[in-house]
Design an enzyme around this catalytic site. Structure first.
Site, PDB file in Angstrom:
ATOM      1  N   ASP A  48      33.957  44.530  42.723  1.00  0.00           N
ATOM      2  CA  ASP A  48      33.742  43.188  42.184  1.00  0.00           C
ATOM      3  C   ASP A  48      33.406  42.159  43.269  1.00  0.00           C
ATOM      4  O   ASP A  48      34.044  41.103  43.348  1.00  0.00           O
ATOM      5  CB  ASP A  48      34.981  42.712  41.417  1.00  0.00           C
ATOM      6  CG  ASP A  48      35.533  43.744  40.457  1.00  0.00           C
ATOM      7  OD1 ASP A  48      34.721  44.486  39.884  1.00  0.00           O
ATOM      8  OD2 ASP A  48      36.754  43.807  40.273  1.00  0.00           O
ATOM      9  N   GLU A 241      31.003  41.714  30.785  1.00  0.00           N
ATOM     10  CA  GLU A 241      31.907  41.006  31.687  1.00  0.00           C
ATOM     11  C   GLU A 241      31.143  40.598  32.944  1.00  0.00           C
ATOM     12  O   GLU A 241      29.920  40.696  33.002  1.00  0.00           O
ATOM     13  CB  GLU A 241      33.089  41.914  32.050  1.00  0.00           C
ATOM     14  CG  GLU A 241      32.677  43.214  32.731  1.00  0.00           C
ATOM     15  CD  GLU A 241      33.838  44.155  32.999  1.00  0.00           C
ATOM     16  OE1 GLU A 241      34.949  43.901  32.516  1.00  0.00           O
ATOM     17  OE2 GLU A 241      33.613  45.162  33.707  1.00  0.00           O
TER      18      GLU A 241
END
Length: 354
Positions: A48, A241
């Protein structure tokens, strides 16, 4: 927040060089780029990645989950002058809790008014409960200190993750994030979708949250027949997401990752709008921007976009190693094509062209 234009990047680079001539790395700002690179550009764990460009230096922040770095902090922090060679700086954030059961996900940096901000999600103790938080520092390297107050979704949603701060052209800041939608209203799939709210002073939400994008197509399936006790129901659960906004050609491009992050199916798609808060249209029936391939990248996604030293846009993303045991940092150029933004993940050596 990464700079979004070549003009801003060059102005920042020139200003930093004129003021000091050196980066925090103690090397010339205008050091030559490597002639080639090979992914992963950082082989350690770096899920991420959130990336900040400040005074000609790139700072990358990665998820650590429950783990702490050797300095007791969370979120892996790396530094680079060229996007290809990265230096480890330890951890970025002093954990806001001493409870070792908490997990910490998806750090995203921003800079405003002389302060550095780090947005992230904390949770994992109760089922499906994660909250977005923000920490502040005086330097891009930190250490960042949590403000003490979660940024609460105005609907009271129990699962809010993947915050992404974005500054619009008028200077207004917005926070995009992912949250749960356990319904099928409007013909959408139940699952994780994208929302946004206006930021007040960088550390508070205005309470004007709105839905930005919901899962619509089969490729975003996270898990079929997923039992979720918090809703006392079973779903074919879909996931979009990791929102990321980039303005290009007068349009707002909302990039997002879809499908199951634990599988090779994970990838990146986008939707487009005339206004920062939408409506966003044109999401794809597949991961059009970034997708894995047999023998190539595995599950590429949750990316950032920055202007490189060459003035081009580059995508920094994570992808699994061959054993699917660690997500590593990768980088490849973003192409703005007539069919939309595209990025081809690579695993073989690549020439750096100017």
């Amino acid at each position: 927040m990464p700079l979004t234009s070549r003009r801003e990047f060059l102005a920042q680079l020139a200003g930093a060089a004129g003021a000091a001539g050196l980066t925090a790395l103690g090397a010339p700002l205008l050091a030559a780029q490597p002639r080639s690179y090979t992914n992963p550009v950082y082989a350690g764990s770096m899920p991420d990645p959130g990336v900040l460009l400040h005074q000609g230096v790139y700072y990358a922040f990665g998820t650590t989950g429950k783990d702490r770095k050797s300095d007791g902090r969370i979120f892996t922090l790396l530094r680079s002058r060229n996007l290809f060679d990265w230096e480890e700086l330890g951890g970025a954030l002093t954990p806001p809790s001493t409870d070792a059961r908490y997990e910490y996900w998806a750090p995203e940096p921003a800079f405003d008014g002389g302060k550095f901000y780090l947005y992230y999600a904390q949770g994992g103790i109760e089922e499906e409960k994660f909250a977005v938080r923000v920490a502040v520092a005086d330097r891009p390297e930190g250490p960042y200190v949590d403000t003490g107050t979660p940024l609460v979704d105005c609907t009271g949603n129990r699962f809010t993750i993947d915050p992404h701060p974005y500054r619009d052209t008028d200077g207004t800041w917005y926070l995009f994030y992912a949250r749960n939608y356990p319904n099928t209203e409007g013909g959408f799939h139940p699952g994780t979708g994208l929302a946004a709210d206006r930021l007040v002073g960088m550390t508070k939400l205005a309470g004007e949250c709105r839905t930005i994008l919901r899962a619509r197509y089969p490729w975003t399936l996270y898990e079929a027949h997923r039992r979720m006790n918090v809703y006392d129901a079973t779903f074919d659960w879909h996931t979009i997401e990791a929102p990321y906004v980039r303005r290009h050609g007068g349009k707002y491009y909302l990039f997002y990752s879809g499908s199951n992050w634990q599988t090779p199916n994970y990838g990146v798609d986008y939707a487009v709008a005339d206004h920062v808060l939408g409506p966003y249209t044109g999401q794809g029936q597949s991961a059009r921007v970034l997708r894995g391939s047999p023998g190539g990248a595995r599950g590429p996604g949750h990316h950032a976009i920055v202007t490189g030293p060459d003035g081009r846009d580059w995508v920094l993303y994570h992808a699994w190693n061959k054993e699917m045991t660690v997500r590593q940092l990768c980088v490849d150029p973003l192409r703005w094509t007539p069919d939309g933004p595209r990025c081809t993940p690579t695993v073989a050596p690549q020439k750096v062209t100017k």
